[in-house]
Write a protein that holds these residues in place. Structure first.
Motif, PDB file in Angstrom:
ATOM      1  N   LYS A   1       0.576  -1.354  -0.245  1.00  0.00           N
ATOM      2  CA  LYS A   1       0.181  -0.057  -0.139  1.00  0.00           C
ATOM      3  C   LYS A   1       0.732   1.317  -0.136  1.00  0.00           C
ATOM      4  CE  LYS A   1      -3.240   2.279   2.898  1.00  0.00           C
ATOM      5  NZ  LYS A   1      -4.374   2.336   3.688  1.00  0.00           N
ATOM      6  N   ALA A   2       1.944   1.137   0.590  1.00  0.00           N
ATOM      7  CA  ALA A   2       2.345   2.588   1.076  1.00  0.00           C
ATOM      8  C   ALA A   2       3.600   3.009  -0.639  1.00  0.00           C
ATOM      9  CB  ALA A   2       3.910   2.374   1.938  1.00  0.00           C
ATOM     10  N   LEU A   3       3.994   1.664  -1.404  1.00  0.00           N
ATOM     11  CA  LEU A   3       4.635   1.410  -2.484  1.00  0.00           C
ATOM     12  C   LEU A   3       3.663   2.284  -3.738  1.00  0.00           C
ATOM     13  CD1 LEU A   3       6.383  -1.712  -2.643  1.00  0.00           C
ATOM     14  CD2 LEU A   3       7.749   0.245  -2.015  1.00  0.00           C
ATOM     15  N   ARG A   4       2.463   2.121  -3.693  1.00  0.00           N
ATOM     16  CA  ARG A   4       1.923   2.436  -4.547  1.00  0.00           C
ATOM     17  C   ARG A   4       1.517   3.774  -4.430  1.00  0.00           C
ATOM     18  NH1 ARG A   4      -3.422  -2.863  -4.571  1.00  0.00           N
ATOM     19  NH2 ARG A   4      -1.301  -3.994  -5.725  1.00  0.00           N
ATOM     20  N   GLU A   5       0.717   4.258  -2.361  1.00  0.00           N
ATOM     21  CA  GLU A   5       1.166   5.905  -2.622  1.00  0.00           C
ATOM     22  C   GLU A   5       2.539   6.120  -2.941  1.00  0.00           C
ATOM     23  OE1 GLU A   5       0.251   5.568   1.324  1.00  0.00           O
ATOM     24  OE2 GLU A   5      -1.827   5.108   1.413  1.00  0.00           O
TER      25      GLU A   5
END
Length: 221
Positions: free
Chosen positions: A3-7
């Protein structure tokens, strides 16, 4: 983490972004990055890029008209390159049908003609099973026939459209029951031509022989 990478992810947009990503992936080699960016620009983001080992010290980009479909060889016995597990044909004939081939008698006339001229043959069909598949494999292993078979891509109307696309690229005639054509009653006149065919376990890439570019362009429009 995902999720953090996608953000934080930034979409790759434009030739400059592609060049930067490619250069970093190639160990900060800007020359390779330029080549890849140029290739992507030529074939488009939906195009297929493949890297091959050359016989010279020069690195070049070649663009060929072709298509990739999500079907691999029906049997691994059709493999011609054991090291890479690929079936590789050059200047081969292409048979396209929406029929299921289970009896070798269905395609005997075509096979006999291919054997006479020692031509490689790619069969694209609903499926190739039972005695037909066994006979093709045995003859391929004996060296009697240079042949490979894949299942037709897609389903329903989409399958019909896919087959028409391949037919236009290669100049073949699609053998369909609903138009009065039958495999056992046709010959080499229905076959198409491909300058190169590469098949792995999951995909097939077909490159036309360049004689049907006008038809391909009209189809794309």
């Amino acid at each position: 983490l995902v999720k953090a990478l996608r953000e934080r992810a930034k979409p790759v947009e434009g030739t400059d972004d592609i060049r930067n990503v490619a250069s970093i992936s190639a160990g900060n080699d800007m020359y390779v990055g330029d080549l890849i960016a140029d290739a992507v620009e030529k074939v488009g983001t939906d195009g297929v890029l493949s890297i091959e080992t050359g016989s010279t010290f020069e690195t070049t980009v070649e663009v060929e008209e072709g298509m990739e479909i999500d079907r691999g060889y029906i049997s691994p016995q059709f493999v011609t390159n054991q090291e890479k597990l690929l079936t590789e044909f050059e200047n081969c004939k292409v048979l396209i049908t929406d029929e299921k081939i289970s009896d070798i008698k269905q395609i005997v006339p075509i096979l006999e003609e291919m054997n006479k001229v020692s031509k490689q043959l790619l069969i694209i069909a609903e499926d190739v099973t039972d005695e037909a598949l066994a006979t093709l494999v045995v003859n391929k292993l004996r060296g009697t026939l240079k042949i490979a078979a894949i299942k037709a891509p897609g389903f329903g109307e989409r399958k019909s459209s896919y087959l028409d696309d391949i037919a236009i690229l290669t100049g073949a005639t699609v053998i369909r029951d609903n138009v009065g054509l039958s495999l056992d009653k046709v010959g080499a006149e229905v076959l198409g031509d491909a300058s190169r065919v590469t098949i792995n376990k999951e995909t097939t890439t077909i490159v036309g022989d360049g004689t049907h570019e006008a038809e391909v362009e009209a189809r794309c429009k």
